[in-house]
Design a protein around this motif. Structure first.
Motif, PDB file in Angstrom:
ATOM      1  N   LYS A  87      -7.475   7.058   3.553  1.00 21.29           N
ATOM      2  CA  LYS A  87      -8.108   5.879   2.954  1.00 21.29           C
ATOM      3  C   LYS A  87      -7.051   4.793   2.777  1.00 21.29           C
ATOM      4  O   LYS A  87      -6.459   4.652   1.707  1.00 21.29           O
ATOM      5  CB  LYS A  87      -8.729   6.243   1.603  1.00 21.29           C
ATOM      6  CG  LYS A  87      -9.843   7.265   1.715  1.00 21.29           C
ATOM      7  CD  LYS A  87     -10.396   7.598   0.350  1.00 21.29           C
ATOM      8  CE  LYS A  87     -11.499   8.638   0.474  1.00 21.29           C
ATOM      9  NZ  LYS A  87     -12.024   8.992  -0.844  1.00 21.29           N
TER      10      LYS A  87
ATOM     11  N   GLN B 197      -0.862  -4.583   4.112  1.00 20.43           N
ATOM     12  CA  GLN B 197      -2.153  -3.910   3.963  1.00 20.43           C
ATOM     13  C   GLN B 197      -2.874  -3.844   5.313  1.00 20.43           C
ATOM     14  O   GLN B 197      -3.488  -2.836   5.639  1.00 20.43           O
ATOM     15  CB  GLN B 197      -3.022  -4.633   2.928  1.00 20.43           C
ATOM     16  CG  GLN B 197      -4.240  -3.853   2.501  1.00 20.43           C
ATOM     17  CD  GLN B 197      -3.885  -2.618   1.691  1.00 20.43           C
ATOM     18  OE1 GLN B 197      -3.193  -2.699   0.688  1.00 20.43           O
ATOM     19  NE2 GLN B 197      -4.347  -1.455   2.122  1.00 20.43           N
TER      20      GLN B 197
ATOM     21  N   ARG C 150       2.150  13.756  -4.232  1.00 22.26           N
ATOM     22  CA  ARG C 150       1.526  12.460  -4.049  1.00 22.26           C
ATOM     23  C   ARG C 150       1.470  11.761  -5.394  1.00 22.26           C
ATOM     24  O   ARG C 150       0.781  12.179  -6.299  1.00 22.26           O
ATOM     25  CB  ARG C 150       0.110  12.566  -3.471  1.00 22.26           C
ATOM     26  CG  ARG C 150      -0.449  11.147  -3.316  1.00 22.26           C
ATOM     27  CD  ARG C 150      -1.825  11.048  -2.790  1.00 22.26           C
ATOM     28  NE  ARG C 150      -2.225   9.621  -2.836  1.00 22.26           N
ATOM     29  CZ  ARG C 150      -3.422   9.194  -2.583  1.00 22.26           C
ATOM     30  NH1 ARG C 150      -4.358  10.048  -2.234  1.00 22.26           N
ATOM     31  NH2 ARG C 150      -3.698   7.921  -2.669  1.00 22.26           N
TER      32      ARG C 150
ATOM     33  N   PRO D  36       0.775  -1.240   0.000  1.00 22.27           N
ATOM     34  CA  PRO D  36       0.000   0.000   0.000  1.00 22.27           C
ATOM     35  C   PRO D  36       0.807   1.290   0.000  1.00 22.27           C
ATOM     36  O   PRO D  36       0.282   2.345  -0.300  1.00 22.27           O
ATOM     37  CB  PRO D  36      -0.821  -0.113   1.280  1.00 22.27           C
ATOM     38  CG  PRO D  36       0.024  -0.951   2.190  1.00 22.27           C
ATOM     39  CD  PRO D  36       0.703  -1.938   1.273  1.00 22.27           C
TER      40      PRO D  36
ATOM     41  N   SER E  81       1.112   8.067  -7.754  1.00 24.02           N
ATOM     42  CA  SER E  81       0.067   7.044  -7.872  1.00 24.02           C
ATOM     43  C   SER E  81       0.689   5.680  -8.041  1.00 24.02           C
ATOM     44  O   SER E  81       1.871   5.533  -8.230  1.00 24.02           O
ATOM     45  CB  SER E  81      -0.847   7.349  -9.040  1.00 24.02           C
ATOM     46  OG  SER E  81      -0.103   7.445 -10.231  1.00 24.02           O
TER      47      SER E  81
ATOM     48  N   GLN F   2      -5.290   4.366   9.035  1.00 23.55           N
ATOM     49  CA  GLN F   2      -5.414   5.820   9.013  1.00 23.55           C
ATOM     50  C   GLN F   2      -4.444   6.427  10.017  1.00 23.55           C
ATOM     51  O   GLN F   2      -4.164   5.843  11.059  1.00 23.55           O
ATOM     52  CB  GLN F   2      -6.840   6.251   9.364  1.00 23.55           C
ATOM     53  CG  GLN F   2      -7.853   5.938   8.305  1.00 23.55           C
ATOM     54  CD  GLN F   2      -9.247   6.446   8.671  1.00 23.55           C
ATOM     55  OE1 GLN F   2      -9.548   6.681   9.839  1.00 23.55           O
ATOM     56  NE2 GLN F   2     -10.086   6.606   7.673  1.00 23.55           N
TER      57      GLN F   2
ATOM     58  N   GLU G 299      -7.168   1.810   2.172  1.00 25.85           N
ATOM     59  CA  GLU G 299      -7.413   0.828   1.122  1.00 25.85           C
ATOM     60  C   GLU G 299      -6.830   1.285  -0.216  1.00 25.85           C
ATOM     61  O   GLU G 299      -6.692   0.487  -1.145  1.00 25.85           O
ATOM     62  CB  GLU G 299      -8.913   0.536   0.991  1.00 25.85           C
ATOM     63  CG  GLU G 299      -9.751   1.688   0.497  1.00 25.85           C
ATOM     64  CD  GLU G 299     -10.160   2.710   1.581  1.00 25.85           C
ATOM     65  OE1 GLU G 299     -10.928   3.636   1.228  1.00 25.85           O
ATOM     66  OE2 GLU G 299      -9.730   2.604   2.731  1.00 25.85           O
ATOM     67  N   GLU G 300      -6.458   2.564  -0.320  1.00 25.52           N
ATOM     68  CA  GLU G 300      -5.857   3.095  -1.542  1.00 25.52           C
ATOM     69  C   GLU G 300      -4.340   2.919  -1.496  1.00 25.52           C
ATOM     70  O   GLU G 300      -3.750   2.737  -0.433  1.00 25.52           O
ATOM     71  CB  GLU G 300      -6.188   4.588  -1.697  1.00 25.52           C
ATOM     72  CG  GLU G 300      -7.643   4.863  -1.976  1.00 25.52           C
ATOM     73  CD  GLU G 300      -7.924   6.342  -2.192  1.00 25.52           C
ATOM     74  OE1 GLU G 300      -6.972   7.154  -2.198  1.00 25.52           O
ATOM     75  OE2 GLU G 300      -9.101   6.683  -2.367  1.00 25.52           O
ATOM     76  N   HIS G 301      -3.718   2.997  -2.669  1.00 21.30           N
ATOM     77  CA  HIS G 301      -2.258   2.951  -2.761  1.00 21.30           C
ATOM     78  C   HIS G 301      -1.712   4.369  -2.617  1.00 21.30           C
ATOM     79  O   HIS G 301      -2.231   5.302  -3.226  1.00 21.30           O
ATOM     80  CB  HIS G 301      -1.816   2.358  -4.107  1.00 21.30           C
ATOM     81  CG  HIS G 301      -0.337   2.388  -4.273  1.00 21.30           C
ATOM     82  ND1 HIS G 301       0.480   1.440  -3.700  1.00 21.30           N
ATOM     83  CD2 HIS G 301       0.474   3.252  -4.917  1.00 21.30           C
ATOM     84  CE1 HIS G 301       1.738   1.732  -3.997  1.00 21.30           C
ATOM     85  NE2 HIS G 301       1.753   2.820  -4.740  1.00 21.30           N
ATOM     86  N   TYR G 302      -0.669   4.528  -1.830  1.00 18.50           N
ATOM     87  CA  TYR G 302      -0.004   5.821  -1.644  1.00 18.50           C
ATOM     88  C   TYR G 302       1.445   5.690  -2.100  1.00 18.50           C
ATOM     89  O   TYR G 302       2.148   4.750  -1.714  1.00 18.50           O
ATOM     90  CB  TYR G 302      -0.053   6.255  -0.177  1.00 18.50           C
ATOM     91  CG  TYR G 302      -1.422   6.681   0.269  1.00 18.50           C
ATOM     92  CD1 TYR G 302      -1.767   8.027   0.366  1.00 18.50           C
ATOM     93  CD2 TYR G 302      -2.395   5.740   0.593  1.00 18.50           C
ATOM     94  CE1 TYR G 302      -3.027   8.419   0.779  1.00 18.50           C
ATOM     95  CE2 TYR G 302      -3.666   6.126   1.001  1.00 18.50           C
ATOM     96  CZ  TYR G 302      -3.973   7.462   1.092  1.00 18.50           C
ATOM     97  OH  TYR G 302      -5.225   7.843   1.495  1.00 18.50           O
TER      98      TYR G 302
END
Length: 149
Positions: free
Chosen positions: A127, A89, A147, A40, A149, A94, A129-132
């Motif tokens: 979030k 993951q 940031r 992640p 992707s 958060q 669950e998103e990729h950072y």
């Protein structure tokens, strides 16, 4: 060549680099040890002064817990300047995180004097669950981030 033509040429080269970068398949990234699956949080360091990836740079990840930073893990960039697998993951939650880039040691390896002994990038994960992706564009006397992707 005029300044306008020079700027346009540089923009075309940059756009071509970005297009070529996006054509990299996930399997080729996986062979570099930085697969996106279950990964992640990733980083990529580019040495803009040399025009190449910043290999062998230590990156430490911290998380803010109440009012103190808790060290989570330290990674080293690969030959492509990439690092990943900072957290699973499940452990990626958060909160406020910090990446500490050891730029002083990196420049010392190159026998180069740098102005910044380290770079700290603090960011908020809302979030998980998103990729950072946390990229660092680096030179001895400046740096930039965004940031990714």
């Amino acid at each position: 060549m005029s300044c306008k033509q020079t700027a346009a040429t540089r923009l075309q080269v940059l756009q071509g680099h970005l297009l070529n970068t996006t054509k990299v398949s996930s399997s080729s990234i996986a062979t570099e040890g930085v697969s996106m699956a279950g990964n992640p949080l990733t980083s990529h360091v580019l040495d803009t002064a040399l025009g190449r990836p910043a290999a062998n740079m230590k990156i430490s990840l911290y998380k803010l817990d109440n009012s103190s930073w808790q060290h989570l893990v330290t990674k080293v960039t690969n030959d492509d300047g990439r690092a990943g697998q900072f957290l699973s993951q499940e452990d990626f939650t958060q909160g406020t995180y910090k990446m500490f880039f050891n730029t002083g040691d990196y420049f010392q390896q190159l026998n180069t004097k740098g102005f910044y002994p380290h770079v700290e990038i603090v960011f908020v994960i809302e979030k998980p669950e998103e990729h950072y992706h946390i990229p660092l564009l680096l030179s001895p006397y400046g740096y930039s981030t965004y940031r990714g992707s």
